[in-house]
Design an enzyme around this catalytic site. Structure first.
Site, PDB file in Angstrom:
ATOM      1  N   CYS A 233      -3.914 -24.358  22.855  1.00  0.00           N
ATOM      2  CA  CYS A 233      -2.712 -23.559  23.037  1.00  0.00           C
ATOM      3  C   CYS A 233      -1.733 -24.273  23.956  1.00  0.00           C
ATOM      4  O   CYS A 233      -1.968 -25.379  24.424  1.00  0.00           O
ATOM      5  CB  CYS A 233      -3.085 -22.205  23.651  1.00  0.00           C
ATOM      6  SG  CYS A 233      -4.426 -21.353  22.791  1.00  0.00           S
TER       7      CYS A 233
ATOM      8  N   ARG B  64      -0.366 -19.572  20.976  1.00  0.00           N
ATOM      9  CA  ARG B  64      -1.776 -19.609  20.611  1.00  0.00           C
ATOM     10  C   ARG B  64      -2.066 -20.376  19.331  1.00  0.00           C
ATOM     11  O   ARG B  64      -1.389 -20.200  18.319  1.00  0.00           O
ATOM     12  CB  ARG B  64      -2.312 -18.178  20.443  1.00  0.00           C
ATOM     13  CG  ARG B  64      -3.834 -18.144  20.265  1.00  0.00           C
ATOM     14  CD  ARG B  64      -4.354 -16.758  20.022  1.00  0.00           C
ATOM     15  NE  ARG B  64      -5.813 -16.747  19.995  1.00  0.00           N
ATOM     16  CZ  ARG B  64      -6.548 -15.859  19.347  1.00  0.00           C
ATOM     17  NH1 ARG B  64      -5.960 -14.884  18.672  1.00  0.00           N
ATOM     18  NH2 ARG B  64      -7.860 -15.935  19.372  1.00  0.00           N
TER      19      ARG B  64
ATOM     20  N   ILE C 175      -8.694 -20.150  17.485  1.00  0.00           N
ATOM     21  CA  ILE C 175      -9.902 -20.877  17.093  1.00  0.00           C
ATOM     22  C   ILE C 175     -11.158 -20.043  17.309  1.00  0.00           C
ATOM     23  O   ILE C 175     -12.038 -19.997  16.450  1.00  0.00           O
ATOM     24  CB  ILE C 175      -9.997 -22.211  17.868  1.00  0.00           C
ATOM     25  CG1 ILE C 175      -8.873 -23.147  17.390  1.00  0.00           C
ATOM     26  CG2 ILE C 175     -11.361 -22.872  17.680  1.00  0.00           C
ATOM     27  CD1 ILE C 175      -8.725 -24.403  18.205  1.00  0.00           C
TER      28      ILE C 175
ATOM     29  N   GLU D 258     -10.997 -24.915  25.786  1.00  0.00           N
ATOM     30  CA  GLU D 258     -12.247 -24.297  25.349  1.00  0.00           C
ATOM     31  C   GLU D 258     -13.270 -24.379  26.473  1.00  0.00           C
ATOM     32  O   GLU D 258     -13.414 -25.426  27.109  1.00  0.00           O
ATOM     33  CB  GLU D 258     -12.832 -25.012  24.116  1.00  0.00           C
ATOM     34  CG  GLU D 258     -11.884 -25.150  22.930  1.00  0.00           C
ATOM     35  CD  GLU D 258     -11.622 -23.839  22.216  1.00  0.00           C
ATOM     36  OE1 GLU D 258     -12.398 -22.886  22.428  1.00  0.00           O
ATOM     37  OE2 GLU D 258     -10.652 -23.771  21.436  1.00  0.00           O
TER      38      GLU D 258
ATOM     39  N   ASP E  76     -13.707 -17.040  24.813  1.00  0.00           N
ATOM     40  CA  ASP E  76     -14.023 -17.678  26.087  1.00  0.00           C
ATOM     41  C   ASP E  76     -12.995 -17.362  27.165  1.00  0.00           C
ATOM     42  O   ASP E  76     -13.290 -17.462  28.357  1.00  0.00           O
ATOM     43  CB  ASP E  76     -14.159 -19.194  25.914  1.00  0.00           C
ATOM     44  CG  ASP E  76     -12.999 -19.827  25.162  1.00  0.00           C
ATOM     45  OD1 ASP E  76     -12.187 -19.082  24.589  1.00  0.00           O
ATOM     46  OD2 ASP E  76     -12.916 -21.073  25.135  1.00  0.00           O
TER      47      ASP E  76
ATOM     48  N   GLY F  15     -14.747 -39.464  19.037  1.00  0.00           N
ATOM     49  CA  GLY F  15     -15.635 -40.274  19.871  1.00  0.00           C
ATOM     50  C   GLY F  15     -15.020 -40.711  21.185  1.00  0.00           C
ATOM     51  O   GLY F  15     -15.634 -41.497  21.925  1.00  0.00           O
TER      52      GLY F  15
END
Length: 657
Positions: free
Chosen positions: A2, A48, A51, A75, A98, A365
């Site tokens: 967000c 927003r 997710i 997150e 969360d 990665g």
């Protein structure tokens, strides 16, 4: 993922219109919805990208009695476990997201909550009980958070363009920030590119009360344990690394209510993450790769080798030099600071492909090279360490020959250059022995600056002085990793190539190698298990040798690169290149010496951007990106609006041969 923004003032009520203007500038970070909260002290804004708990995770969010509010970008991957702990302590929840866990974690633990979070975040907590605004950022600086003061009012946002949208003047380049960029490739928090704008440092939280603020660190990289002798054989440590990475990948792939894809470069890091998703989850994997039309940069062979093995639903975008030149103004607008490489541009095109393919989240990665010592700079430092210990010229040459077998202009094929490059900075007691050559090479670009922008640089001295007091007892590799984690990782890898290029297309990136449990383990590993001889990321290869093709396991590391000067001259030069480097534009910005820019541009045109030195490539990209950035800021002020789409600047004009 967000965008967040807001204001705080004890002197006057906040302006809802101001926070709404800031939210408009951040809408690319959160196209799925927006909201704001205003009381007599604070305005909190949020855009927003839905997710987790897409139906109910609307922000800003509060606790049961509306005394604690949060606006949050990121997150918290261990929110399920934290929710259970908080429920046991009597907290009740209305949602599955969360964000609500953050609210109750602050109620329960205060700032100690940040050390409990396993995630990536930038957040603002308004605690009405104490009249305090709290700003916090994750350990490695995955998510950005900027702030500025104006007439006793604090303003904060995920991106500086939101602050500029409501600024009364500016923005103006900060000579100190520019000096850091031309040393470290990026400004080091709390410094930014612009005067009057600061950033919350990674691993820190800031408390604002009235007109006063204080910043505290809750985490910093610590490499004490390898120096004191961590137990565990190679096999034992490889197995533990394997288990933690599997858990980290599953945490990032499975805790989402929308599809999650995976970047695949063809190197070992992204090959590990993609293989773990395919092997340890029950969903079809969507992979995304960059291809280049130049063989020097393309890794398609290795990408296809793995996608065939894993059976992924594969997507790829091929990038040419002309594509980079066309998209570069938009890339600079989102990066928000001068660039020394064009590498962020293809990453922008890759994230656009992800968005167009219907994905909001990708696992990548990034972070592996920092936590497991995969970068060239660590290998080069080890070679210098060997040179310092052994003056024998034959032994020195053998060490250099093992580096960069893939590189056409390898130091091993140029003994005179190798002697000059590796023979400098051989003081093993210098805490920054590993990084001096890079910093000094980048610093040569400062000769192009006008006297008004030159400063007596203390950038390197100040950074070394900020190293932990006990770092003198660390292994050389630990000191090198700390420096990389303070400079290139947050300011360039996770920002210019990461968050900004992803969020420009409303895509969230997730980084398993920066998982708190993975990085904690990695920090304790002895140097000889990370780099064995000159085999970088040795333990990672050992941990996953059963999952990866031998061709990928044994291939020499090929750093991600993109064409630099050639992008702007080999296939025709866009009009904007001449516009931003004209005498008038250079005089208006006052950053670069016109004669030196003119000579550099003539050289690039004559050679069509090919065969130029590493330094000249960086100089050219630095000039173009800085001039673009200042021109965009000037146009934004003149139009009295926040231009979210730089296409309004008409930079995508026709090209001329």
């Amino acid at each position: 993922m967000c965008g967040i923004c807001g204001t705080y003032s004890m002197a006057r009520p906040p302006s809802p219109e101001r926070v709404e203007t800031m939210m408009v500038a951040l809408r690319h970070r959160g196209p799925d919805g927006s909201g704001y909260f205003v009381d007599d002290r604070v305005a909190l804004g949020h855009t927003r990208l839905a997710i987790v708990d897409t139906a109910h995770g609307v922000q800003p969010m509060c606790n049961e009695d509306s005394q604690v509010w949060v606006t949050f970008n990121g997150e918290i991957f261990n929110h399920v476990e934290l929710r259970a702990q908080l429920t046991d302590r009597g907290h009740s929840f209305r949602t599955r997201c969360d964000t609500e866990v953050i609210v109750h974690a602050w109620e329960e633990w205060g700032p100690l909550a940040f050390d409990r979070f396993n995630g990536q975040w930038a957040l603002a907590i308004w605690d009405r009980r104490t009249d305090e605004l709290i700003l916090s950022r994750d350990r490695y600086g995955v998510r950005p958070l900027y702030y500025t003061w104006h007439d006793g009012e604090l303003r904060f946002a995920s991106e500086m363009k939101a602050l500029f949208a409501v600024a009364e003047a500016g923005p103006d380049l900060d000579p100190v920030g520019l000096d850091q960029i031309l040393t470290f490739w990026a400004p080091v928090a709390p410094v930014t590119t612009f005067k009057g704008v600061s950033q919350v440092p990674p691993g820190s939280w800031m408390c604002v009360s009235g007109k006063h603020s204080s910043t505290s660190s809750y985490w910093t990289p610590d490499f004490t344990e390898p120096a004191t002798g961590r137990g565990g054989s190679e096999q034992q440590n490889a197995q533990e690394l394997r288990e933690r990475l599997i858990a980290a990948v599953r945490l990032r792939f499975e805790r989402s209510d929308v599809p999650v894809g995976a970047y695949l470069s063809g190197g070992i890091d992204s090959s590990v993450t993609a293989s773990l998703i395919a092997s340890f989850t029950d969903v079809e994997v969507g992979t995304f790769s960059l291809r280049f039309d130049s063989a020097e940069h393309d890794e398609g062979h290795f990408q296809h080798l793995l996608t065939r093995r894993l059976g992924t639903r594969h997507h790829e975008v091929e990038v040419g030099e002309r594509d980079i030149a066309e998209i570069f103004p938009e890339v600079v607008w989102h990066a928000e600071h001068p660039l020394l490489r064009t590498a962020p541009a293809p990453m922008f095109l890759l994230s656009r492909l992800v968005h167009q393919s219907g994905y909001k989240v990708v696992v990548t990665g990034e972070g592996a090279d920092e936590v497991l010592a995969g970068y060239d700079i660590f290998l080069e430092a080890k070679v210098r360490q060997m040179w310092a210990a052994d003056p024998d010229p034959d032994a020195r040459q053998r060490a250099v020959m093992q580096l960069y077998p893939w590189m056409e202009r390898s130091p091993g094929r140029a003994p005179a250059f190798a002697a000059q490059f590796f023979g400098q900075n051989l003081d093993p007691h210098d805490p920054a022995m590993s990084h001096r050559p890079r910093w000094e090479t980048a610093s040569t670009m400062k000769s192009m600056l006008t006297p008004e922008l030159r400063v007596d640089s203390t950038a390197a001295h100040d950074l070394v002085a900020a190293m932990p007091a006990d770092s003198s007892g660390w292994e050389m590799l630990g000191r090198a990793q700390w420096l990389e984690m303070r400079t290139l990782l947050p300011g360039y890898i996770l920002a210019s190539q990461g968050d900004r290029m992803l969020m420009a297309n409303s895509v969230e990136g997730r980084f398993p190698f920066l998982d708190v449990e993975v990085s904690r383990l990695a920090a304790t590993l002895p140097a000889e298990q990370k780099i064995k001889g000159l085999d970088e990321k040795h333990l990672l290869k050992l941990a996953f040798r059963d999952l990866l093709p031998k061709e990928i396991l044994s291939r020499p590391k090929q750093p991600y690169r993109a064409p630099d000067a050639a992008s702007f001259f080999a296939g025709g030069t866009p009009d904007w290149v001449g516009d931003v480097t004209s005498s008038e534009a250079l005089s208006r910005s006052g950053v670069f010496r016109p004669a030196m820019v003119s000579a550099l541009m003539s050289k690039a045109r004559r050679r069509l951007g090919r065969g130029m030195s590493n330094t000249d490539n960086m100089r050219l990209v630095a000039v173009l990106s800085t001039q673009l950035l200042l021109d965009q800021a000037r146009r934004a002020r003149r139009s009295a609006q926040s231009p979210v789409d730089p296409a309004v600047f008409d930079y995508r004009s026709r090209s001329t041969s």
